[in-house]
Design a protein around this motif. Sequence first.
Motif, PDB file in Angstrom:
ATOM      1  N   GLU A   1       0.826  -1.207   0.000  1.00  0.00           N
ATOM      2  CA  GLU A   1       0.000   0.000   0.000  1.00  0.00           C
ATOM      3  C   GLU A   1       0.859   1.254   0.000  1.00  0.00           C
ATOM      4  O   GLU A   1       0.547   2.246  -0.667  1.00  0.00           O
TER       5      GLU A   1
ATOM      6  N   ASP B   1      -8.359   3.017  -6.020  1.00  0.00           N
ATOM      7  CA  ASP B   1      -7.271   2.313  -5.346  1.00  0.00           C
ATOM      8  C   ASP B   1      -6.149   3.281  -4.972  1.00  0.00           C
ATOM      9  O   ASP B   1      -5.599   3.234  -3.876  1.00  0.00           O
TER      10      ASP B   1
ATOM     11  N   GLN C   1      -7.235   5.586  -2.029  1.00  0.00           N
ATOM     12  CA  GLN C   1      -7.239   4.862  -0.759  1.00  0.00           C
ATOM     13  C   GLN C   1      -5.815   4.637  -0.261  1.00  0.00           C
ATOM     14  O   GLN C   1      -5.545   4.740   0.943  1.00  0.00           O
ATOM     15  N   SER C   2      -4.892   4.339  -1.167  1.00  0.00           N
ATOM     16  CA  SER C   2      -3.496   4.129  -0.770  1.00  0.00           C
ATOM     17  C   SER C   2      -2.883   5.421  -0.225  1.00  0.00           C
ATOM     18  O   SER C   2      -2.122   5.402   0.754  1.00  0.00           O
TER      19      SER C   2
ATOM     20  N   TYR D   1      -4.485   7.823   1.257  1.00  0.00           N
ATOM     21  CA  TYR D   1      -5.037   8.001   2.606  1.00  0.00           C
ATOM     22  C   TYR D   1      -4.364   7.041   3.584  1.00  0.00           C
ATOM     23  O   TYR D   1      -4.065   7.408   4.723  1.00  0.00           O
ATOM     24  N   TYR D   2      -4.094   5.818   3.149  1.00  0.00           N
ATOM     25  CA  TYR D   2      -3.437   4.826   4.008  1.00  0.00           C
ATOM     26  C   TYR D   2      -2.084   5.350   4.492  1.00  0.00           C
ATOM     27  O   TYR D   2      -1.718   5.189   5.666  1.00  0.00           O
TER      28      TYR D   2
ATOM     29  N   ARG E   1      -2.484   7.492   7.339  1.00  0.00           N
ATOM     30  CA  ARG E   1      -2.788   6.740   8.566  1.00  0.00           C
ATOM     31  C   ARG E   1      -1.478   6.300   9.226  1.00  0.00           C
ATOM     32  O   ARG E   1      -1.348   6.339  10.450  1.00  0.00           O
TER      33      ARG E   1
ATOM     34  N   ALA F   1     -10.780   4.481   9.635  1.00  0.00           N
ATOM     35  CA  ALA F   1     -10.174   3.313   9.008  1.00  0.00           C
ATOM     36  C   ALA F   1     -10.073   3.424   7.493  1.00  0.00           C
ATOM     37  O   ALA F   1      -9.215   2.788   6.877  1.00  0.00           O
ATOM     38  N   ASP F   2     -10.963   4.223   6.876  1.00  0.00           N
ATOM     39  CA  ASP F   2     -10.986   4.315   5.423  1.00  0.00           C
ATOM     40  C   ASP F   2     -11.520   5.691   5.032  1.00  0.00           C
ATOM     41  O   ASP F   2     -11.819   6.527   5.894  1.00  0.00           O
ATOM     42  N   LEU F   3     -11.634   5.911   3.740  1.00  0.00           N
ATOM     43  CA  LEU F   3     -12.041   7.233   3.265  1.00  0.00           C
ATOM     44  C   LEU F   3     -13.476   7.571   3.645  1.00  0.00           C
ATOM     45  O   LEU F   3     -13.808   8.748   3.833  1.00  0.00           O
ATOM     46  N   GLU F   4     -14.328   6.576   3.751  1.00  0.00           N
ATOM     47  CA  GLU F   4     -15.714   6.852   4.124  1.00  0.00           C
ATOM     48  C   GLU F   4     -15.789   7.362   5.566  1.00  0.00           C
ATOM     49  O   GLU F   4     -16.478   8.349   5.854  1.00  0.00           O
TER      50      GLU F   4
ATOM     51  N   TRP G   1     -11.857   7.551  -8.689  1.00  0.00           N
ATOM     52  CA  TRP G   1     -12.306   7.871  -7.338  1.00  0.00           C
ATOM     53  C   TRP G   1     -13.191   9.103  -7.329  1.00  0.00           C
ATOM     54  O   TRP G   1     -12.912  10.100  -8.000  1.00  0.00           O
TER      55      TRP G   1
END
Length: 401
Positions: A75, A210, A213-214, A216-217, A220, A235-238, A379
């Motif tokens: 990721e 994808d 999300q990466s 954003y990861y 984190r 935990a995720d974008l939502e 996205w």
Amino acid sequence: MPYTSQSMDALREVGDELADATVATLFERGEVGQFNTLMRWFSEAGQDLPDGLPEVAREYLRATSAPPSWVDWGEMEKARLFFIDNNVHISTALSFAAMPACYVVPHIAELLSATHALAYPSRRMAETGQFTVYLMRPDAFEAGSRFIPAAQKVRLLHASIRHHLRRENRWDVAKRGVPICLEDMIGGQMMFSIQVLDALHRLGIHMSADGAQSYYYAWRVVGSMLGIGLEHMPADLESARQFSDLYMTRHMGPSEDGARLTRQLIDLYEEVVPGTVFDPVVSALIRYLIGDTAADWLDVPRSPAWDSAIQTAPVLLGVLERLEDNSPLAAWALDRLGGLTTNLELSSLTRGRVMQYAIPEQLKAEYGVTSTASRTNRWTPPPLSDPPRSGPPGSGKASAK
């Protein structure tokens, strides 16, 4: 986890136990000056710690010297490639969306004003840009990299601000919570992650789900290294969208500090723009990315001609992206040009220096603290969260809509 006003209030009571204890001990023992002097020479991961370093600092640096054990390196590599593909756009979003989003939260603007060097207004942007570039290098977590030491120092910087404000009784903890509390730390993480992605979407940048999300990861991972517990982070974008919307709704509004910091930001980039004819494009871009309500709170100047013209940016960027998609040579050339542009901007902001992130022995006198990817599956941002039933008048989102 679902976020509520009550759960966010609880986060306002939490700081960073490890960093706070380290800084408190350094001040109690009068070792801050010695620590800062020695840490100027500690800038690369894996480097031997300097002789004479206070033992409490040595223990802190050892405890925070590695990334979280849960990191998915696949990721992180996808995040790095996403950054390479979009580095100029990300730099634009950081400068003209993420930073103004910080300034539109009054208590954050107040904290930034307390540590801003007025003679060097580009310092905050230089630190942010340098930190992001360090993060997105292929060797970011390997021996010889600068990212881990930078993260360790930023964490201590935050703790030192908490120390000063609380010790001098200049911050109403009962009313406002801990300065640079856990809610604010996560809020900052949102500004530099999902709100940057929002700005890219507003500019019409084609991003895969994808890739977003990466990216954003990766933030984190940054959050964890800056002292945010994994159990508290979206935990995720939502869930990031939910936290970001609620955080901004709870806190955003006008302030003199926010307007002054924004004026410094505009002045800084107007100096970069050749001549004066194109100066209004800076304000127009900020207004386009954060919206009129937030821009008015920050006293961003209006320019009817440029405010209209800037709305063509997605069309122009779309042309470049189609060229990049259809020609491997063009893709290579644009990526190279993007890297050179980002490095040139960063060099201008840092004035060719490495930012040191030292622990301030006092805050500004005027504050009153005297101290002792692929383009398929494009996205789109998660939908706006329902606002809470109660909130400050005129509240709304600072990120792009």
